[in-house]
Design an enzyme around this catalytic site. Structure first.
Site, PDB file in Angstrom:
ATOM      1  N   LYS A  95      42.850  29.028   6.774  1.00 29.38           N
ATOM      2  CA  LYS A  95      43.969  28.087   6.678  1.00 29.38           C
ATOM      3  C   LYS A  95      45.043  28.353   7.736  1.00 29.38           C
ATOM      4  CE  LYS A  95      43.480  27.218   1.697  1.00 29.38           C
ATOM      5  NZ  LYS A  95      44.241  27.081   0.431  1.00 29.38           N
ATOM      6  N   TYR A 129      41.074  17.195  -0.492  1.00 31.03           N
ATOM      7  CA  TYR A 129      41.565  17.787  -1.738  1.00 31.03           C
ATOM      8  C   TYR A 129      41.732  16.745  -2.847  1.00 31.03           C
ATOM      9  CZ  TYR A 129      42.777  22.535  -0.010  1.00 31.03           C
ATOM     10  OH  TYR A 129      42.745  23.831   0.443  1.00 31.03           O
ATOM     11  N   PHE A 172      51.119  19.990  -7.189  1.00 37.06           N
ATOM     12  CA  PHE A 172      51.168  20.644  -5.874  1.00 37.06           C
ATOM     13  C   PHE A 172      50.391  19.889  -4.797  1.00 37.06           C
ATOM     14  CE2 PHE A 172      47.810  22.678  -8.460  1.00 37.06           C
ATOM     15  CZ  PHE A 172      46.694  22.520  -7.646  1.00 37.06           C
ATOM     16  N   ARG A 225      33.603  33.387  -3.211  1.00 38.03           N
ATOM     17  CA  ARG A 225      34.755  33.337  -4.124  1.00 38.03           C
ATOM     18  C   ARG A 225      35.190  34.754  -4.515  1.00 38.03           C
ATOM     19  NH1 ARG A 225      36.476  28.646  -5.362  1.00 38.03           N
ATOM     20  NH2 ARG A 225      37.481  29.176  -7.325  1.00 38.03           N
ATOM     21  N   THR A 281      43.071  32.773  -6.544  1.00 38.81           N
ATOM     22  CA  THR A 281      43.822  31.758  -5.775  1.00 38.81           C
ATOM     23  C   THR A 281      45.215  32.263  -5.409  1.00 38.81           C
ATOM     24  OG1 THR A 281      42.640  30.075  -7.020  1.00 38.81           O
ATOM     25  CG2 THR A 281      44.587  29.351  -5.817  1.00 38.81           C
ATOM     26  N   ARG A 325      42.291  37.418   0.122  1.00 39.20           N
ATOM     27  CA  ARG A 325      43.627  36.907  -0.246  1.00 39.20           C
ATOM     28  C   ARG A 325      44.595  38.038  -0.578  1.00 39.20           C
ATOM     29  NH1 ARG A 325      41.151  31.901  -3.670  1.00 39.20           N
ATOM     30  NH2 ARG A 325      41.321  30.275  -2.076  1.00 39.20           N
ATOM     31  N   ASN A 357      47.445  30.941   1.091  1.00 29.97           N
ATOM     32  CA  ASN A 357      46.521  31.968   0.595  1.00 29.97           C
ATOM     33  C   ASN A 357      45.347  32.210   1.557  1.00 29.97           C
ATOM     34  OD1 ASN A 357      45.131  29.630   0.039  1.00 29.97           O
ATOM     35  ND2 ASN A 357      44.776  30.070  -2.121  1.00 29.97           N
ATOM     36  N   HIS A 399      40.094  29.044   2.088  1.00 27.14           N
ATOM     37  CA  HIS A 399      39.548  28.175   1.045  1.00 27.14           C
ATOM     38  C   HIS A 399      38.051  28.417   0.989  1.00 27.14           C
ATOM     39  CE1 HIS A 399      38.474  24.571  -1.231  1.00 27.14           C
ATOM     40  NE2 HIS A 399      37.480  24.446  -0.366  1.00 27.14           N
ATOM     41  N   GLU A 429      31.685  19.299   0.644  1.00 32.44           N
ATOM     42  CA  GLU A 429      32.681  19.803   1.601  1.00 32.44           C
ATOM     43  C   GLU A 429      32.056  20.048   2.977  1.00 32.44           C
ATOM     44  OE1 GLU A 429      34.692  23.154  -0.209  1.00 32.44           O
ATOM     45  OE2 GLU A 429      35.747  21.853  -1.621  1.00 32.44           O
TER      46      GLU A 429
END
Ligand code: CMP
Length: 136
Positions: free
Chosen positions: A12, A52, A60, A88, A94, A105, A115, A118, A129
């Protein structure tokens, strides 16, 4: 029995801005992920809204889409056995404050928004995705 999967990973804007791209890629490679495809892009807010859209009703959502479109990102297709869950686990929770030691993270995340990475949350979403960013 092997269960080779692909998952979508995004580095990100907060991490790209801090030049963490290569460090984070090394973490994936050291955990035996193959990076099958990758590109550095900046997306429009309208594209972030599409990406998203499962979060469209969340409070958010607007900030999230503004943020993801605020600077360059690295999108990657990662492959390994059970890649979705493995990614993950490697990313951590998260919210970086809740993330376990040794996760990406925990190490790099600044806040629940910033964070750093993704990752797809299911095999089904991984396909959607990956198609979103790498439809040829
Ligand atoms: P990501 O895995 O990219 O998926 C959606 C993102 O929304 C998530 O990471 C967070 O960065 C962001 N986000 C912001 N607030 C929340 C929240 N309260 N719960 C879940 N995700 C949030």
């Amino acid at each position: 029995m092997s269960n080779l999967e692909q998952t979508l990973s995004i580095i990100k804007p907060d991490a790209v801005e801090r030049n963490l791209e290569n460090e984070i890629k090394e973490i994936f490679k050291n955990k035996s992920f193959s990076i099958l495809r990758e590109k550095k892009i900046q997306i429009e807010k309208s594209e972030a809204e599409k990406f998203y859209k499962v979060h469209a009703t969340k409070p958010f959502y607007n900030d999230l889409c503004t943020y993801l479109s605020s600077g360059p990102i690295i999108v990657m297709v990662l492959e390994k056995d059970n890649a979705v869950i493995a990614n993950r686990e490697l990313m951590g929770a998260t919210n970086p404050n809740d993330a376990d030691e040794g996760t990406i993270r925990k190490k790099y995340g600044i806040s629940i928004d910033k964070n750093s990475v993704h990752g797809s949350d299911s095999v089904e979403n991984a396909k959607i995705e990956i198609d979103f960013f790498f439809k040829d």
